[in-house]
Design an enzyme around this catalytic site. Structure first.
Site, PDB file in Angstrom:
ATOM      1  N   ASP A  85     -35.912 -15.387 -61.740  1.00 15.40           N
ATOM      2  CA  ASP A  85     -35.552 -15.663 -60.347  1.00 15.40           C
ATOM      3  C   ASP A  85     -34.111 -15.231 -60.122  1.00 15.40           C
ATOM      4  O   ASP A  85     -33.231 -15.582 -60.902  1.00 15.40           O
ATOM      5  CB  ASP A  85     -35.698 -17.153 -60.032  1.00 15.40           C
ATOM      6  CG  ASP A  85     -35.465 -17.411 -58.561  1.00 15.40           C
ATOM      7  OD1 ASP A  85     -36.263 -16.901 -57.755  1.00 15.40           O
ATOM      8  OD2 ASP A  85     -34.490 -18.092 -58.215  1.00 15.40           O
ATOM      9  N   ASP A 513       0.085 -23.822 -25.007  1.00 15.15           N
ATOM     10  CA  ASP A 513      -0.637 -25.073 -24.720  1.00 15.15           C
ATOM     11  C   ASP A 513      -0.113 -25.660 -23.419  1.00 15.15           C
ATOM     12  O   ASP A 513       0.874 -25.160 -22.845  1.00 15.15           O
ATOM     13  CB  ASP A 513      -0.470 -26.067 -25.894  1.00 15.15           C
ATOM     14  CG  ASP A 513      -1.680 -26.986 -26.039  1.00 15.15           C
ATOM     15  OD1 ASP A 513      -2.004 -27.684 -25.061  1.00 15.15           O
ATOM     16  OD2 ASP A 513      -2.297 -26.991 -27.119  1.00 15.15           O
ATOM     17  N   GLY A 538       1.616 -23.525 -20.612  1.00 11.94           N
ATOM     18  CA  GLY A 538       0.790 -22.929 -19.561  1.00 11.94           C
ATOM     19  C   GLY A 538      -0.643 -23.404 -19.647  1.00 11.94           C
ATOM     20  O   GLY A 538      -1.013 -24.128 -20.582  1.00 11.94           O
ATOM     21  N   ASP A 539      -1.404 -22.950 -18.664  1.00 15.60           N
ATOM     22  CA  ASP A 539      -2.817 -23.320 -18.613  1.00 15.60           C
ATOM     23  C   ASP A 539      -3.623 -22.037 -18.865  1.00 15.60           C
ATOM     24  O   ASP A 539      -3.526 -21.084 -18.088  1.00 15.60           O
ATOM     25  CB  ASP A 539      -3.110 -23.897 -17.213  1.00 15.60           C
ATOM     26  CG  ASP A 539      -4.559 -24.326 -17.069  1.00 15.60           C
ATOM     27  OD1 ASP A 539      -5.428 -23.742 -17.753  1.00 15.60           O
ATOM     28  OD2 ASP A 539      -4.810 -25.242 -16.262  1.00 15.60           O
ATOM     29  N   PHE A 540      -4.405 -22.033 -19.949  1.00 12.75           N
ATOM     30  CA  PHE A 540      -5.067 -20.754 -20.290  1.00 12.75           C
ATOM     31  C   PHE A 540      -6.210 -20.377 -19.342  1.00 12.75           C
ATOM     32  O   PHE A 540      -6.726 -19.278 -19.420  1.00 12.75           O
ATOM     33  CB  PHE A 540      -5.484 -20.674 -21.760  1.00 12.75           C
ATOM     34  CG  PHE A 540      -6.262 -21.820 -22.353  1.00 12.75           C
ATOM     35  CD1 PHE A 540      -7.381 -22.350 -21.733  1.00 12.75           C
ATOM     36  CD2 PHE A 540      -5.878 -22.339 -23.598  1.00 12.75           C
ATOM     37  CE1 PHE A 540      -8.102 -23.382 -22.310  1.00 12.75           C
ATOM     38  CE2 PHE A 540      -6.597 -23.383 -24.183  1.00 12.75           C
ATOM     39  CZ  PHE A 540      -7.707 -23.911 -23.537  1.00 12.75           C
TER      40      PHE A 540
HETATM   41  C1  LIG Z   1      -9.191 -29.758 -29.688  1.00 13.03           C
HETATM   42  S1  LIG Z   1      -7.540 -29.305 -29.508  1.00 13.03           S
HETATM   43  C2  LIG Z   1      -7.355 -28.033 -30.699  1.00 13.03           C
HETATM   44  C3  LIG Z   1      -5.970 -27.899 -31.212  1.00 13.03           C
HETATM   45  C4  LIG Z   1      -5.749 -26.785 -32.207  1.00 13.03           C
HETATM   46  N1  LIG Z   1      -6.202 -25.520 -31.719  1.00 13.03           N
HETATM   47  C5  LIG Z   1      -6.387 -27.104 -33.533  1.00 13.03           C
HETATM   48  O1  LIG Z   1      -7.417 -26.524 -33.887  1.00 13.03           O
HETATM   49  O2  LIG Z   1      -5.857 -27.939 -34.245  1.00 13.03           O
HETATM   50  C6  LIG Z   1      -7.511 -28.473 -27.968  1.00 13.03           C
HETATM   51  C7  LIG Z   1      -6.137 -28.019 -27.552  1.00 13.03           C
HETATM   52  O3  LIG Z   1      -6.280 -27.198 -26.385  1.00 13.03           O
HETATM   53  C8  LIG Z   1      -5.276 -27.562 -25.464  1.00 13.03           C
HETATM   54  N2  LIG Z   1      -5.732 -27.221 -24.114  1.00 13.03           N
HETATM   55  C9  LIG Z   1      -6.762 -27.781 -23.438  1.00 13.03           C
HETATM   56  N3  LIG Z   1      -6.890 -27.212 -22.221  1.00 13.03           N
HETATM   57  C10 LIG Z   1      -5.924 -26.286 -22.132  1.00 13.03           C
HETATM   58  C11 LIG Z   1      -5.555 -25.366 -21.111  1.00 13.03           C
HETATM   59  N4  LIG Z   1      -6.227 -25.325 -19.971  1.00 13.03           N
HETATM   60  N5  LIG Z   1      -4.530 -24.541 -21.339  1.00 13.03           N
HETATM   61  C12 LIG Z   1      -3.857 -24.587 -22.529  1.00 13.03           C
HETATM   62  N6  LIG Z   1      -4.174 -25.437 -23.536  1.00 13.03           N
HETATM   63  C13 LIG Z   1      -5.180 -26.277 -23.324  1.00 13.03           C
HETATM   64  C14 LIG Z   1      -5.122 -29.059 -25.672  1.00 13.03           C
HETATM   65  O4  LIG Z   1      -3.897 -29.522 -25.171  1.00 13.03           O
HETATM   66  C15 LIG Z   1      -5.226 -29.151 -27.181  1.00 13.03           C
HETATM   67  O5  LIG Z   1      -3.988 -28.978 -27.784  1.00 13.03           O
END
Ligand SMILES: C[S@@+](CC[C@H](N)C(=O)[O-])C[C@H]1O[C@@H](n2cnc3c(N)ncnc32)[C@H](O)[C@@H]1O
Length: 646
Positions: A85, A513, A538-540
């Site tokens: 195997d 973040d 910022g907000d992604f």
């Molecule tokens: C579950 S955590 C993950 C953290 C990290 N990436 C890790 O793996 O340890 C999600 C992260 O995404 C960030 N986040 C959520 N929505 C977001 C947005 N609209 N823009 C930027 N960051 C955001 C949160 O603040 C958090 O830090």
């Protein structure tokens, strides 16, 4: 060793290759029911499967001879039956035959650019026919390992090979002797072993059997004598001859001999006993409690067996009770962590009595005693002469300042995940997150500003913990030397970014973040101070993303609905030029969505996102112009995928 002529020794003998027999299908079906979790090392699984194939055939051969309708030309008991195997293993995981093209893709992409091992287990059964028509069987087994390295395989190459159809009936999804040979960069060891039979090792083994008077102490293989039907029970005496008890259909008592050390004897025979007891259902055979998880954390569906007296079996009850008590165990862990029991005990070498712990954590003696005893039963503490101290497990993961501390993650589970799961029934009925409902009560009682800051810090601490535990495995999963700048989207405290800069000296990482998170990151110590990690708020979903060669998305997409995921991936795709990378890290669900349960239980929290398999992620990314280059099941808490912008 010097190899002497061996093939001539086989002339005139009836040799049967078990895998080529007409009963192959049944044999393989039997063999494939072997529980891989029972084997300490992958090669043991291959050897055991080979043994079962060979023994099945050897045991049936005299029976075949007696069947009037059988068109066999060989009415003689075979002299030798050979079973083999071959398995492919990567990082200790056994890769079997792919079930479909997606599975083949998952396997082959995990092998891409990596060295893996190919093990062939071989079992030789020598049949000794006695005058009274009984047959004694002597079993010799061994295995051979060959290392094979695959080249880095492009997406096109992978699919071209998969579409050739060749991977489907092959362990590991490739055949080195045919088209699969083009995937291989090097082979260290016996090439024929990869093809499926280690001929050289086999000949050496025959040499030992037929030519050599060499003492068997230097053999890697093991030899076992079996009864007519192959049954034996757990060895009970200390010397090398063991009586075996036959099943009702077997001849009364036979001897089992093995020329090897005592410990090896017990281990080897136990494995055989376990596997044979599966076939015979012999409840007198040795029984082990099976680990209920697969290596990917999928709970195995174990058959419930009703003993003759109608009473439920102990192991079945135990499995249900473990699930019933699971929440109690979790809560005991949460409480002991929250009340700093592990930190308190760590500060006092030699341990503490329950009364001293109670005093330190300012709790009742009765409650503390119960908590400490429960922790001992869970393996989190040990006790001796009324003194309690941490086990290695808690020292490694439960102390606040341990490098791989999970204490903040535990507190997050206690304060956030636990309340959400206590509303699970409503969550299932309504199909929406119970987060707000669950957490509103907690925050109602507290000053809103502080409570929101506290809970944010608690969340960031939890993310920081997990990033420190998983970060290195993700950062080193792929060769990233072609990338100079990376952007960790939702990179939180920068702990993951630290691991990337540590692993790749030429790489700088921007952590992107939300503004509140970037503000609070000063509470966390960076791993290095060489300024290769910077922060942008910022907000992604809304703001422009920082420019980079490589985008990292760690534990972000499982929280996104398909619509949000589409928005985010479109923004990343717009920011990328061809050749840019996207590194995704999540728990990848198995393709059949049956595990790992960590991923599926996380989904039960009913956030707006969903858990996906590697193929689902791969297809979503492909729709945004990213081609999956590699997938890694890291064996750590998170898996990883590297995609390239086409
Ligand atoms: C579950 S955590 C993950 C953290 C990290 N990436 C890790 O793996 O340890 C999600 C992260 O995404 C960030 N986040 C959520 N929505 C977001 C947005 N609209 N823009 C930027 N960051 C955001 C949160 O603040 C958090 O830090």
């Amino acid at each position: 060793m010097v190899l002497n002529p061996v093939i001539s020794k086989l002339s005139g003998k009836l040799v049967v290759l078990a895998s080529a027999s007409p009963r192959r299908l049944e044999i393989l079906n039997n063999a494939e029911t072997l529980d891989k979790g029972l084997f300490k090392a992958p090669h043991e699984y291959a050897v055991e499967t080979a043994r079962q194939k060979a023994l099945e055939v050897a045991r049936r051969m005299p029976f075949v001879r007696a069947t009037p309708f059988c068109m066999t030309k060989h009415l003689k008991t075979p002299d030798i039956v050979i079973g083999a195997d071959t398995i492919v293993t990567l990082d200790g995981m056994i890769l079997e035959k792919p079930v479909d093209k997606d599975d083949a893709y998952r396997m082959l992409s995990s092998l891409s650019g990596k060295e893996h091992s190919v093990f062939t287990g071989v079992a030789i059964v020598l049949c000794h026919e006695k005058e009274n028509e009984e047959v004694d069987y002597q079993l010799i087994d061994f295995y051979e390992e060959t290392k094979v390295k695959f080249a880095d395989l492009s997406e096109n190459m992978l699919w071209e090979y998969i579409n050739s159809g060749e991977p489907m009936d092959k362990a590991g999804g490739y055949g080195i002797q045919a088209l699969g040979g083009m995937l291989v960069e090097y082979v260290h060891g016996d090439f024929l072993n990869v093809v499926g039979f280690p001929l050289n090792h086999f000949c050496k083994q025959l040499d030992l059997i037929y030519n050599s008077s060499t003492s068997s102490s230097d053999q890697e293989s093991s030899t076992v004598w079996l009864s007519h039907n192959g049954n034996l029970t757990q060895p009970s005496s200390a010397n090398h001859t063991h009586h075996i008890q036959s099943s009702p259909s077997a001849s009364p008592v036979h001897k089992v001999k093995r020329k090897s050390s005592k410990t090896e004897l017990n281990e080897s025979s136990m494995t055989l006993v376990n596997s044979l007891s599966k076939h015979t259902g012999d409840k007198d055979c040795a029984n082990t409690t099976l680990p209920p998880m697969t290596s990917r954390g999928q709970v195995k569906e174990l058959k419930v067996t009703e003993p003759e007296d109608g009473e439920p079996k102990k192991e079945d009850l135990q499995r249900i009770c473990d699930l019933l008590d699971g929440f109690r165990a979790s809560k005991a862990l949460f409480t002991a962590s929250k009340m700093c029991v592990f930190d308190v005990l760590h500060s006092r070498p030699g341990g503490l009595e329950a009364a001293q712990v109670a005093q330190e954590i300012k709790a009742s003696l009765k409650g503390t005693e119960c908590l400490l005893e429960a922790c001992v039963s869970l393996g989190l503490l040990r006790s001796k002469e009324r003194m309690y101290e941490n086990t290695d497990l808690s020292t490694r993961f439960l102390l606040s300042d341990a490098p791989f501390s999970l204490r903040s993650q535990i507190l997050h589970y206690n304060d956030t995940v636990w309340p959400i799961f206590s509303h699970l029934e409503s969550g299932v009925l309504e199909g929406v997150s119970q987060r707000d409902k669950a957490l509103s009560q907690t925050s109602k009682d507290q000053d809103t500003l502080h409570s929101s800051q506290d809970s944010k810090l608690r969340f960031m601490n939890a993310m920081h913990n997990i990033a420190k535990v998983t970060g290195k495995a993700i950062a080193t999963a792929f060769d990233l030397s072609s990338f100079r700048t990376a952007c960790d989207l939702g990179g939180c405290t920068g702990a993951m970014a630290d691991e990337f800069t540590e692993a790749h000296p030429g790489l700088s990482v921007t952590v992107f973040d939300l503004p509140t998170v970037v503000q609070l990151r000063e509470h966390f110590q960076p791993l290095h101070t060489d300024n290769r990690v910077s922060f942008v708020a910022g907000d992604f979903f809304k703001d422009d993303l920082p420019k980079a060669d490589l985008y990292i998305l760690a534990r972000i997409l499982h929280d996104c609905s398909d619509e949000k995921l589409d928005i985010l991936l479109s923004k990343i795709a717009d920011a990328c030029t061809p050749g840019c990378g996207l590194l995704l890290s999540e728990i990848f669900l198995d393709e059949d969505r049956k595990g790992p349960s960590r991923g599926l239980l996380q989904a039960l929290g009913m956030g707006e996102g969903k858990q996906r398999s590697a193929t689902e992620y791969s297809l979503l990314l492909k729709s945004h112009g990213f081609i999956t280059a590699h997938v890694r099941h890291t064996g750590n808490l998170l898996d990883a995928m590297l995609c390239i912008k086409a």
